[in-house]
Design a protein around this motif. Structure first.
Motif, short mmCIF file in Angstrom:
data_model
loop_
_atom_site.label_atom_id
_atom_site.label_comp_id
_atom_site.label_asym_id
_atom_site.label_seq_id
_atom_site.Cartn_x
_atom_site.Cartn_y
_atom_site.Cartn_z
N LYS A 36 3.22 -0.18 -6.70
CA LYS A 36 4.67 -0.29 -6.53
C LYS A 36 5.41 0.97 -6.97
O LYS A 36 6.54 1.19 -6.55
CB LYS A 36 5.22 -1.55 -7.20
CG LYS A 36 5.77 -1.44 -8.55
CD LYS A 36 6.39 -2.76 -8.96
CE LYS A 36 7.35 -2.53 -10.07
NZ LYS A 36 8.27 -3.56 -10.29
N LEU A 40 3.72 1.74 -2.39
CA LEU A 40 4.43 0.53 -1.95
C LEU A 40 5.76 0.34 -2.69
O LEU A 40 6.13 -0.78 -3.04
CB LEU A 40 3.53 -0.71 -2.13
CG LEU A 40 2.32 -0.79 -1.20
CD1 LEU A 40 1.41 -1.96 -1.57
CD2 LEU A 40 2.75 -0.89 0.25
N GLU A 42 8.77 0.34 -1.67
CA GLU A 42 9.70 -0.55 -0.97
C GLU A 42 9.16 -1.97 -0.80
O GLU A 42 9.85 -2.83 -0.25
CB GLU A 42 10.03 0.03 0.42
CG GLU A 42 10.71 1.38 0.36
CD GLU A 42 12.08 1.33 -0.31
OE1 GLU A 42 12.82 0.36 -0.06
OE2 GLU A 42 12.38 2.25 -1.09
N HIS A 43 7.96 -2.22 -1.25
CA HIS A 43 7.32 -3.53 -1.03
C HIS A 43 6.67 -4.06 -2.32
O HIS A 43 5.45 -4.20 -2.38
CB HIS A 43 6.29 -3.43 0.08
CG HIS A 43 6.85 -2.89 1.35
ND1 HIS A 43 7.62 -3.67 2.20
CD2 HIS A 43 6.77 -1.67 1.92
CE1 HIS A 43 8.00 -2.94 3.23
NE2 HIS A 43 7.50 -1.72 3.08
N THR A 46 4.38 -7.18 -1.93
CA THR A 46 3.09 -6.83 -1.32
C THR A 46 2.18 -6.18 -2.36
O THR A 46 0.99 -6.51 -2.45
CB THR A 46 3.29 -5.88 -0.12
OG1 THR A 46 4.13 -6.53 0.83
CG2 THR A 46 1.97 -5.50 0.52
N TYR A 99 9.61 -12.98 -5.84
CA TYR A 99 10.39 -13.00 -4.60
C TYR A 99 11.80 -13.52 -4.87
O TYR A 99 12.79 -12.93 -4.43
CB TYR A 99 9.68 -13.85 -3.54
CG TYR A 99 10.42 -13.86 -2.22
CD1 TYR A 99 10.17 -12.88 -1.28
CD2 TYR A 99 11.38 -14.83 -1.94
CE1 TYR A 99 10.86 -12.86 -0.07
CE2 TYR A 99 12.08 -14.82 -0.74
CZ TYR A 99 11.82 -13.84 0.19
OH TYR A 99 12.51 -13.83 1.37
#
Length: 160
Positions: A36, A40, A42-43, A46, A99
Motif C-alpha cells: 500500500k 498499490l 490507490e488500492h 487490494t 472498506y
C-alpha cells in the motif's frame, strides 16, 4: 484430547492458534504496508487482501503442523480445501471494516490528513478486522477443518 506442551486441551490449541496468529499478523501487515505504500497506493483494500492471502498460506502450514496437529484432520487435499474456504470467508470479514472506514465513513485523503487515514486503516484493517476474522477462523477450523473424532496420525508418521 490432550494438547502438546505445557497447556493441555482446548486452551493449548488456543494458545498455539494465537501464537500462529501473532506471527501471521506480522506477515500480513508487512506485506500490506509494503504494497500500500508502494505499488498499490490507490488500492489499500487490494493490498490488504494480498497481505491476508500470503499470511493465510503461512497460517495453513503452521496450524496444520502445530496448532491442531493432535486432531488428526482430513486427508490433505480435503483439509486444504476446507482451510482455504474458511480463510476466504475470513478474508472478506477482515477487509469489511477497512472498506467501511475508507469508503463509507470517508477516513481517507483528502477528507482527512495522512496520519488519521493510516491510524484508521490500522485500527479497522489490522485490529477490528483481524479480531473478527480470528474468531471466525478458530471456531471454523475446530469445527470443520481440524475436527475431533478423526483418528490421530501416529507420532512421526506422515499425515494423510
Amino acid at each position: 484430547m490432550a494438547g502438546r506442551g505445557p497447556v493441555p486441551g482446548r486452551r493449548g490449541e488456543l494458545a498455539r492458534f494465537v501464537t500462529v496468529g501473532a506471527f501471521t499478523f506480522v506477515v500480513d501487515n508487512t506485506v500490506w504496508y509494503l504494497l500500500k505504500l508502494t505499488v498499490l497506493v490507490e488500492h489499500p483494500t487490494t493490498a490488504k487482501g494480498v497481505g491476508i492471502l500470503v499470511a493465510t498460506i503461512v497460517s495453513y502450514v503452521l496450524n496444520r503442523e502445530w496448532s491442531f496437529r493432535e486432531r488428526g484432520g482430513h486427508q490433505r487435499p480435503h483439509e486444504a480445501a476446507l482451510f482455504f474456504a474458511v480463510s476466504a470467508v475470513a478474508l472478506v470479514v477482515n477487509v469489511i471494516p477497512l472498506y467501511v472506514s475508507r469508503y463509507v465513513v470517508g477516513l481517507q485523503r483528502p477528507h482527512v490528513d495522512l496520519v488519521t487515514q493510516e491510524v484508521a486503516d490500522f485500527l479497522s484493517g489490522s485490529v477490528l478486522g483481524v479480531a473478527l476474522a480470528m474468531s471466525w477462523r478458530f471456531w471454523a477450523f475446530r469445527r470443520w477443518v481440524f475436527p475431533e473424532g478423526v483418528p490421530e496420525t501416529p507420532k512421526g508418521a506422515p499425515r494423510p
